[in-house]
Design a protein around this motif. Structure first.
Motif, PDB file in Angstrom:
ATOM      1  N   GLY A 117      -6.355   9.670  -3.365  1.00  0.00           N
ATOM      2  CA  GLY A 117      -6.560   8.304  -3.837  1.00  0.00           C
ATOM      3  C   GLY A 117      -5.721   7.317  -3.057  1.00  0.00           C
ATOM      4  O   GLY A 117      -6.191   6.224  -2.690  1.00  0.00           O
ATOM      5  N   LEU A 118      -4.470   7.691  -2.772  1.00  0.00           N
ATOM      6  CA  LEU A 118      -3.583   6.832  -1.989  1.00  0.00           C
ATOM      7  C   LEU A 118      -4.116   6.636  -0.573  1.00  0.00           C
ATOM      8  O   LEU A 118      -4.126   5.516  -0.044  1.00  0.00           O
ATOM      9  CB  LEU A 118      -2.180   7.447  -1.965  1.00  0.00           C
ATOM     10  N   GLY A 119      -4.563   7.721   0.049  1.00  0.00           N
ATOM     11  CA  GLY A 119      -5.077   7.625   1.416  1.00  0.00           C
ATOM     12  C   GLY A 119      -6.316   6.752   1.509  1.00  0.00           C
ATOM     13  O   GLY A 119      -6.443   5.925   2.416  1.00  0.00           O
ATOM     14  N   ILE A 120      -7.241   6.932   0.562  1.00  0.00           N
ATOM     15  CA  ILE A 120      -8.431   6.083   0.530  1.00  0.00           C
ATOM     16  C   ILE A 120      -8.030   4.624   0.339  1.00  0.00           C
ATOM     17  O   ILE A 120      -8.566   3.710   0.986  1.00  0.00           O
ATOM     18  CB  ILE A 120      -9.379   6.528  -0.599  1.00  0.00           C
ATOM     19  N   GLY A 121      -7.077   4.389  -0.567  1.00  0.00           N
ATOM     20  CA  GLY A 121      -6.628   3.022  -0.812  1.00  0.00           C
ATOM     21  C   GLY A 121      -6.057   2.369   0.434  1.00  0.00           C
ATOM     22  O   GLY A 121      -6.362   1.204   0.736  1.00  0.00           O
ATOM     23  N   GLU A 122      -5.236   3.102   1.186  1.00  0.00           N
ATOM     24  CA  GLU A 122      -4.657   2.554   2.412  1.00  0.00           C
ATOM     25  C   GLU A 122      -5.747   2.235   3.430  1.00  0.00           C
ATOM     26  O   GLU A 122      -5.715   1.174   4.073  1.00  0.00           O
ATOM     27  CB  GLU A 122      -3.651   3.545   3.006  1.00  0.00           C
ATOM     28  N   ALA A 123      -6.707   3.132   3.592  1.00  0.00           N
ATOM     29  CA  ALA A 123      -7.786   2.887   4.548  1.00  0.00           C
ATOM     30  C   ALA A 123      -8.598   1.655   4.153  1.00  0.00           C
ATOM     31  O   ALA A 123      -8.976   0.838   5.007  1.00  0.00           O
ATOM     32  CB  ALA A 123      -8.689   4.115   4.641  1.00  0.00           C
ATOM     33  N   ALA A 124      -8.869   1.517   2.853  1.00  0.00           N
ATOM     34  CA  ALA A 124      -9.638   0.360   2.384  1.00  0.00           C
ATOM     35  C   ALA A 124      -8.857  -0.934   2.583  1.00  0.00           C
ATOM     36  O   ALA A 124      -9.431  -1.966   2.972  1.00  0.00           O
ATOM     37  CB  ALA A 124     -10.007   0.545   0.911  1.00  0.00           C
ATOM     38  N   PHE A 125      -7.557  -0.897   2.324  1.00  0.00           N
ATOM     39  CA  PHE A 125      -6.727  -2.083   2.516  1.00  0.00           C
ATOM     40  C   PHE A 125      -6.702  -2.490   3.987  1.00  0.00           C
ATOM     41  O   PHE A 125      -6.833  -3.673   4.324  1.00  0.00           O
ATOM     42  CB  PHE A 125      -5.319  -1.818   1.991  1.00  0.00           C
ATOM     43  N   LYS A 137      -2.079  11.961 -10.328  1.00  0.00           N
ATOM     44  CA  LYS A 137      -3.482  12.331 -10.110  1.00  0.00           C
ATOM     45  C   LYS A 137      -4.416  11.268 -10.670  1.00  0.00           C
ATOM     46  O   LYS A 137      -5.349  10.821  -9.987  1.00  0.00           O
ATOM     47  CB  LYS A 137      -3.747  13.697 -10.738  1.00  0.00           C
ATOM     48  N   ALA A 138      -4.213  10.860 -11.902  1.00  0.00           N
ATOM     49  CA  ALA A 138      -5.160   9.956 -12.552  1.00  0.00           C
ATOM     50  C   ALA A 138      -5.037   8.520 -12.049  1.00  0.00           C
ATOM     51  O   ALA A 138      -6.028   7.889 -11.674  1.00  0.00           O
ATOM     52  CB  ALA A 138      -4.973  10.000 -14.066  1.00  0.00           C
ATOM     53  N   PHE A 139      -3.823   7.990 -12.020  1.00  0.00           N
ATOM     54  CA  PHE A 139      -3.668   6.578 -11.667  1.00  0.00           C
ATOM     55  C   PHE A 139      -3.966   6.344 -10.192  1.00  0.00           C
ATOM     56  O   PHE A 139      -4.616   5.358  -9.829  1.00  0.00           O
ATOM     57  CB  PHE A 139      -2.263   6.093 -12.007  1.00  0.00           C
ATOM     58  N   PHE A 140      -3.506   7.229  -9.318  1.00  0.00           N
ATOM     59  CA  PHE A 140      -3.749   7.035  -7.890  1.00  0.00           C
ATOM     60  C   PHE A 140      -5.240   7.057  -7.570  1.00  0.00           C
ATOM     61  O   PHE A 140      -5.713   6.300  -6.717  1.00  0.00           O
ATOM     62  CB  PHE A 140      -3.064   8.127  -7.064  1.00  0.00           C
ATOM     63  N   THR A 141      -5.975   7.931  -8.228  1.00  0.00           N
ATOM     64  CA  THR A 141      -7.400   8.028  -7.915  1.00  0.00           C
ATOM     65  C   THR A 141      -8.183   6.876  -8.530  1.00  0.00           C
ATOM     66  O   THR A 141      -9.138   6.387  -7.920  1.00  0.00           O
ATOM     67  CB  THR A 141      -7.966   9.383  -8.356  1.00  0.00           C
ATOM     68  N   ASP A 142      -7.780   6.422  -9.710  1.00  0.00           N
ATOM     69  CA  ASP A 142      -8.366   5.185 -10.243  1.00  0.00           C
ATOM     70  C   ASP A 142      -8.050   4.019  -9.317  1.00  0.00           C
ATOM     71  O   ASP A 142      -8.889   3.154  -9.053  1.00  0.00           O
ATOM     72  CB  ASP A 142      -7.825   4.894 -11.643  1.00  0.00           C
TER      73      ASP A 142
END
Length: 596
Positions: A300-308, A395-400
């Motif tokens: 979730g963190l990695g996807i978030g960084e890529a999207a940002f 797990k839950a918050f990062f993926t949300d």
């Protein structure tokens, strides 16, 4: 879509917040700052130049199943060979089996890079590391000596085979059987679904860790055992022997991570060996599961960084309209959209959620390291309790968060975000699975409340709140941060009071556990990230006062803290109000009355 690892922020977290060099000295692994930074720079180059370019093609091409053999997307085999040859696969492996023994605090930064560059590519190696942990802890000496070294190197990969068509979250319904053979091995029969990397063309062998029942096993989860079932049975010399009686029956056609093979695996009397004690398979599997859940949080963190990164790059380049207070780029036909308040709201939401989660990820990784490597037994036990409390939040918050940040990315691009060629919609599709596998986020919330909070009456959570209350006290002594510290301290006090209410409600009515759990986890995460942002602000203020240079970087930390506390921390209030609404309004409507 291109990707560059956020090295400066990673160094801030590792060195300035968590003193990774001192951490490594305590663990006695010989790593210093120069070596760690060198590894991160090489990791950044590898993920940017070798892995990220594969991501779009892997989504377009997907995997293919022909005659029982899965072909991965073009470029994956060469990249995986480089991944293995350069030692990335063995980064966290145990030293006695040719691993490098890197701590999770360092490895989690590299793993985040992999998730950002291509989540599909990371699927194949991620579960191998968890399988190594389970085998190393629960396997016999013979099994470890035979299978661990090639798994640590990445020459062989591993899977986790839990789910069956009728048994997802509820493993009590599991039907796969294991019958003992005269030579001490077992004959494993059954079908498993949703097996990541169950079949592929990257590694020489695939080692499946399979949950199954012995003939005399008690009913329910108390009758589950764990077995090592290889695709090829290893020879006495450690080479590849005969092909085992297992096969890939199908691959799933999915919303996202299309470059990662998700398989139906059929075990037709396959030879396997027991890991750990009979009927203790679930406990053994949770050695792997905890690592898997932490790794999914990093997804979730990695996807978030890529999207940002994609949204920020586009917002700086895309020209649309003039700023509300006049032209900001008068030499151009319109202003870049980053000047508009609503675009800034989305970008700052992305930035502060991603960077806040990066701090929490490092903090959790540090606990995982201390749980296994601290020289003091009491400290190991304390770190284990803290890690167990935090993993369902991670797990839950990062993926949300990853799904929200990817959605903001689509919105920043506007109509172009809905178009495949820009890559943003792929991130949104890829991130969706992270909220589902390794235990849905609702299950994580139940675990957080029922097992972690109610399990010790809130003692560990109270200790965590106390730790960040001390952070707020220190920040309150700084005139520049006193107002923010006051807000965070008030939230920490509210968190403590809310915890007591949640426990009381849960004890009065068991339905309240399920009714409160998701909102309580979300509330906890928002307040916890506020504590980390306040800690980051103190660190940044210290650096500015000491004339450390990089003024813009540290000023950005202060501004980001202000934004998070003023604009995102208030989300906690809605979660508090929702959970205090109780279970009655959820359970009052009969199931048959949901629709007419």
């Amino acid at each position: 879509m291109s990707y560059q690892a956020p090295l400066r922020d990673m160094r801030f977290v590792l060195h300035e917040l968590f003193d990774v060099s001192g951490h490594c000295q305590l663990l006695g692994n010989g790593l210093d700052r120069e070596l760690i930074d060198g590894v991160l720079e090489e990791a950044a180059s590898f993920t940017a130049n070798e892995i990220a370019p594969l991501n779009r093609n892997s989504d377009e091409e997907g995997c293919r199943l022909e005659n029982g053999q899965v072909s991965t997307p073009r470029g994956f085999r060469a990249a995986y060979r480089q991944y293995v040859d350069n030692g990335w696969a063995s980064m966290t492996g145990p030293l006695e089996f040719a691993g490098q023994g890197f701590p999770q605090l360092v490895a989690c930064a590299f793993h985040e890079m992999l998730m950002s560059a291509s989540l599909s590519f990371r699927v194949y190696s991620g579960l191998t590391e968890g399988a190594v942990l389970a085998l190393h802890k629960h396997g016999s000496a013979e099994l470890k000596n035979t299978y661990l070294a090639p798994m640590v190197s990445g020459q062989w990969t591993g899977t986790m085979c839990l789910t069956e068509p009728q048994a997802g979250t509820d493993l009590a319904l599991l039907r796969t059987r294991a019958e003992p053979k005269a030579d001490g091995s077992y004959r494993v029969s059954g079908s498993k679904i949703f097996i990541s990397g169950g079949e592929q063309d990257l590694s020489e062998n695939i080692i499946h860790l399979v949950l199954a029942r012995l003939p005399d096993a008690p009913a329910g989860v108390k009758g589950i055992s764990l077995f090592l079932v290889p695709k090829f049975i290893a020879t006495a010399e450690g080479g590849l022997g005969e092909r085992n009686a297992l096969s890939c029956g199908a691959i799933e056609h999915k919303m996202g991570i299309k470059g990662g093979s998700t398989c139906v695996m059929n075990f037709d009397g396959a030879t396997g060996w027991l890991l750990g004690e009979a009927n203790q398979g679930l406990a053994c599997m949770f050695t792997m599961m905890n690592d898997a859940r932490f790794q999914v949080g990093l997804q979730g963190l990695g996807i978030g960084e890529a999207a940002f990164q994609g949204a920020l790059r586009y917002a700086r380049e895309r020209l649309q309209s003039r700023g509300l207070n006049g032209a900001q780029a008068p030499d151009k036909p319109a202003d870049p959209i980053i000047v508009h308040p609503d675009v800034r709201r989305m970008l700052l939401t992305q930035k502060t959620l991603v960077e806040g989660c990066r701090m929490l990820a490092a903090y959790t990784a540090r606990q995982l390291d201390l749980e296994h490597g601290h020289p003091d037994a009491a400290a190991r036990k304390a770190a284990g309790k803290r890690a167990a409390l935090l993993i369902p939040i991670v797990k839950a918050f990062f993926t949300d968060m990853g799904q929200e940040v990817a959605s903001h990315g689509v919105q920043v691009y506007g109509g172009h975000g809905f178009i495949r060629e820009w890559g943003m919609e792929q991130l949104m599709r890829d991130s969706r699975i992270t909220q589902l596998y390794e235990g849905t986020n609702g299950i994580q919330a139940l675990d957080y409340l029922r097992r972690k909070l109610l399990g010790d009456g809130g003692a560990e959570l109270s200790a965590l709140i106390g730790e960040f209350s001390e952070v707020a006290d220190r920040a309150a002594q700084r005139p520049q941060l006193a107002a923010l510290a006051q807000v965070v301290q008030a939230r920490l006090g509210e968190w403590r009071e809310l915890t007591a209410e949640v426990i009381a409600h849960s004890q009065r009515d068991v339905q309240e556990i399920g009714a409160q759990s998701v909102d309580f986890l979300q509330y906890s995460a928002y307040v916890l990230l506020a504590g980390f942002w306040l800690q980051a602000a103190v660190t940044a203020q210290n650096a500015l006062e000491q004339g450390a240079g990089e003024v813009d970087f540290y000023q950005a930390k202060l501004a980001s803290t202000e934004f998070y506390v003023r604009r995102l921390l208030p989300r906690a209030s809605s979660h508090r109000e929702a959970l205090l609404g109780g279970a009655a309004c959820l359970m009052a409507l009969p199931a048959e009355h949901f629709a007419f």
